[in-house]
Design a protein around this motif. Structure first.
Motif, short mmCIF file in Angstrom:
data_model
loop_
_atom_site.label_atom_id
_atom_site.label_comp_id
_atom_site.label_asym_id
_atom_site.label_seq_id
_atom_site.Cartn_x
_atom_site.Cartn_y
_atom_site.Cartn_z
N VAL A 160 37.12 -2.95 45.43
CA VAL A 160 37.03 -2.03 46.60
C VAL A 160 38.39 -1.75 47.28
O VAL A 160 39.11 -2.71 47.60
CB VAL A 160 35.76 -2.42 47.15
CG1 VAL A 160 35.69 -1.41 48.29
CG2 VAL A 160 34.64 -2.44 46.36
N VAL A 161 38.75 -0.40 47.63
CA VAL A 161 39.66 0.07 48.10
C VAL A 161 39.25 0.88 49.32
O VAL A 161 38.45 1.72 48.94
CB VAL A 161 40.95 0.69 47.28
CG1 VAL A 161 42.05 1.16 48.11
CG2 VAL A 161 41.22 -0.14 46.11
N LEU A 162 39.57 0.39 50.35
CA LEU A 162 39.32 1.39 51.64
C LEU A 162 40.26 2.08 52.06
O LEU A 162 41.49 1.49 52.35
CB LEU A 162 38.83 0.36 52.88
CG LEU A 162 37.64 -0.50 52.60
CD1 LEU A 162 37.34 -1.32 53.81
CD2 LEU A 162 36.41 0.18 52.08
N ASP A 184 27.77 9.36 48.95
CA ASP A 184 27.95 8.97 47.68
C ASP A 184 28.48 7.37 47.89
O ASP A 184 28.27 6.79 46.90
CB ASP A 184 28.88 9.64 46.97
CG ASP A 184 28.63 11.22 46.67
OD1 ASP A 184 27.42 11.39 46.70
OD2 ASP A 184 29.53 12.14 46.46
N ILE A 185 28.86 6.89 48.97
CA ILE A 185 29.45 5.42 49.13
C ILE A 185 28.13 4.78 48.87
O ILE A 185 28.46 3.55 48.15
CB ILE A 185 30.30 5.48 50.43
CG1 ILE A 185 31.36 6.12 50.34
CG2 ILE A 185 30.42 4.11 50.67
CD1 ILE A 185 32.28 6.17 51.48
N ASP A 186 27.11 5.09 49.28
CA ASP A 186 25.81 4.23 49.35
C ASP A 186 25.36 4.26 47.77
O ASP A 186 25.04 3.00 47.49
CB ASP A 186 24.64 4.86 50.12
CG ASP A 186 25.14 4.89 51.66
OD1 ASP A 186 25.87 4.10 52.22
OD2 ASP A 186 24.86 5.92 52.40
N ASP A 187 25.37 5.06 47.14
CA ASP A 187 25.32 5.14 45.91
C ASP A 187 26.34 3.90 45.00
O ASP A 187 25.80 3.32 44.37
CB ASP A 187 25.27 6.25 44.93
CG ASP A 187 24.22 7.14 45.54
OD1 ASP A 187 23.18 6.85 45.95
OD2 ASP A 187 24.50 8.67 45.36
N ALA A 188 27.68 4.15 45.53
CA ALA A 188 28.61 3.06 44.76
C ALA A 188 28.18 1.94 45.21
O ALA A 188 28.56 0.94 44.25
CB ALA A 188 29.80 3.68 45.38
N GLY A 210 29.29 -0.43 58.01
CA GLY A 210 27.94 0.04 57.59
C GLY A 210 27.64 -0.29 56.32
O GLY A 210 26.63 0.34 55.48
N ILE A 211 28.54 -0.76 55.43
CA ILE A 211 28.03 -1.36 54.05
C ILE A 211 28.42 -2.65 53.86
O ILE A 211 29.14 -3.44 54.43
CB ILE A 211 29.14 -0.58 52.92
CG1 ILE A 211 30.60 -0.60 53.59
CG2 ILE A 211 28.87 0.84 53.17
CD1 ILE A 211 31.69 -0.18 52.63
N ASP A 212 27.57 -3.33 52.98
CA ASP A 212 27.36 -4.80 52.75
C ASP A 212 27.86 -4.83 51.03
O ASP A 212 27.00 -4.36 50.27
CB ASP A 212 26.37 -5.41 52.98
CG ASP A 212 25.85 -5.36 54.55
OD1 ASP A 212 26.92 -5.33 55.19
OD2 ASP A 212 24.92 -5.29 54.88
N GLY A 258 36.69 -3.85 58.46
CA GLY A 258 36.57 -3.55 57.25
C GLY A 258 36.94 -4.84 56.16
O GLY A 258 36.32 -4.99 55.20
N ILE A 259 37.47 -5.77 56.77
CA ILE A 259 37.92 -7.07 56.17
C ILE A 259 36.63 -7.69 55.84
O ILE A 259 36.40 -8.62 54.93
CB ILE A 259 38.65 -7.79 56.97
CG1 ILE A 259 40.24 -7.28 56.88
CG2 ILE A 259 38.88 -9.17 56.45
CD1 ILE A 259 41.13 -7.82 57.93
N GLY A 260 35.61 -7.62 56.72
CA GLY A 260 34.36 -8.25 56.55
C GLY A 260 33.39 -7.65 55.59
O GLY A 260 32.05 -8.22 55.40
N ARG A 261 33.64 -6.59 54.89
CA ARG A 261 32.87 -5.75 54.16
C ARG A 261 32.51 -6.67 53.00
O ARG A 261 31.16 -6.67 52.51
CB ARG A 261 33.59 -4.47 53.57
CG ARG A 261 33.67 -3.60 54.45
CD ARG A 261 32.68 -3.23 55.09
NE ARG A 261 32.51 -3.90 56.49
CZ ARG A 261 31.47 -3.95 57.04
NH1 ARG A 261 30.11 -3.51 56.69
NH2 ARG A 261 31.44 -4.68 58.17
N THR A 262 33.05 -7.54 52.34
CA THR A 262 32.78 -8.43 51.22
C THR A 262 32.25 -9.77 51.56
O THR A 262 32.08 -10.48 50.56
CB THR A 262 34.10 -8.44 50.18
OG1 THR A 262 35.22 -9.09 50.92
CG2 THR A 262 34.61 -7.10 49.70
N VAL A 263 32.39 -10.01 52.93
CA VAL A 263 31.73 -11.43 53.24
C VAL A 263 30.88 -11.37 54.22
O VAL A 263 30.83 -10.98 55.38
CB VAL A 263 32.94 -12.05 53.87
CG1 VAL A 263 32.42 -13.73 54.27
CG2 VAL A 263 34.26 -12.29 52.99
#
Length: 267
Positions: A160-162, A184-188, A210-212, A258-263
């Motif tokens: 994933v790239v922000l 479209d990000i929610d679908d991704a 707002g994304i997990d 942003g850093i916390g998106r994948t954790v």
């Protein structure tokens, strides 16, 4: 006068002007009439929140919007919140604690002694943060992508790239990454969670919160570029050197999100 003309003609999208407080105070009734003139109230303004607090409101204008921000939120107009015996606030970051003071009337002593779960190890998963440019002066997007794709264990992960804008996103698209914007990000995100280890590259434009993306959805996150998703109030601060530190705080807070998106849990 020149700056106002540029705002009116839309010559500069980044140019913003703050309305002087005395102008707001002297024209309070006229401003209120303009805000409430639509019988359907399509803007969603609630009269009590506007009428008695206009002279305590900051107003900033740009070529495409006019924004209002109360200097202090009148929480007494929301009895269920104002009279609550206990209030629990959860935040991943505390870069700008003044927001809790002015926005939610949080007690100063409560801010000085927050419940910090990071020390117990309960709040955060494990993450390793790398700055590729610190050990390779010539690294770029092509080299970074090839390096990750060439490693067997890394290549099978979803990446994933922000990025802050479409400009950076297009550069990743040229390398074969799939770009997602807006809803479209929610679908991704749903795809990531249902297609773990799919060897794919996902690029999200201007979405740092707002994304997990927890669990095995993705274990590799790349933040490419400094966040620029400021509202008109933040932009107005950036025009003054004395408020440069405030902009840096906003960027730091956004990067931390942003850093916390994948954790997002203990995985």
């Amino acid at each position: 006068k020149l700056r106002l003309n540029k705002v009116e003609t839309g010559e500069s999208e980044n140019l913003v002007l703050k309305v002087p407080y005395w102008s707001v105070k002297n024209n309070k009734e006229d401003i209120f009439k303009v805000l409430m003139k639509d019988s359907n109230n399509e803007f969603g303004f609630h009269a009590p929140f506007v009428m008695d607090y206009l002279d305590k409101t900051d107003i900033v204008i740009s070529s495409n919007e006019i924004s209002f921000r109360l200097k202090k939120v009148p929480i007494e107009l929301v009895p269920s919140f104002y009279k609550a015996k206990h209030r629990l606030f959860m935040s991943a970051t505390m870069v700008r604690p003044e927001k809790f003071l002015l926005g939610l009337d949080v007690d100063v002593d409560a801010l000085k002694t927050p419940i910090d779960l990071t020390e117990s190890g309960m709040a955060e998963g494990m993450k390793l943060i790398l700055n590729p440019a610190s050990f390779d002066d010539e690294i770029d997007r092509v080299k970074l992508k090839n390096m990750i794709d060439s490693e067997t264990l890394l290549s099978r992960e979803n990446k994933v790239v922000l990025v802050p804008s479409k400009v950076e996103a297009n550069k990743w698209s040229e390398l074969g990454a799939e770009v997602f914007i807006g809803d479209d990000i929610d679908d991704a995100v749903w795809q990531l969670k249902t297609e773990a280890y799919a060897y794919k590259w996902y690029v999200f434009v201007n979405r740092y919160e707002g994304i997990d993306i927890n669990g095995n959805a993705s274990h590799i996150l790349i933040i490419d570029g400094t966040p620029k998703n400021f509202d008109v109030f933040d932009k107005s601060k950036g025009l003054h050197g004395s408020d440069a530190k405030e902009i840096h705080k906003i960027q730091a807070e956004t990067l931390a999100q942003g850093i916390g998106r994948t954790v997002r849990d203990n995985t």
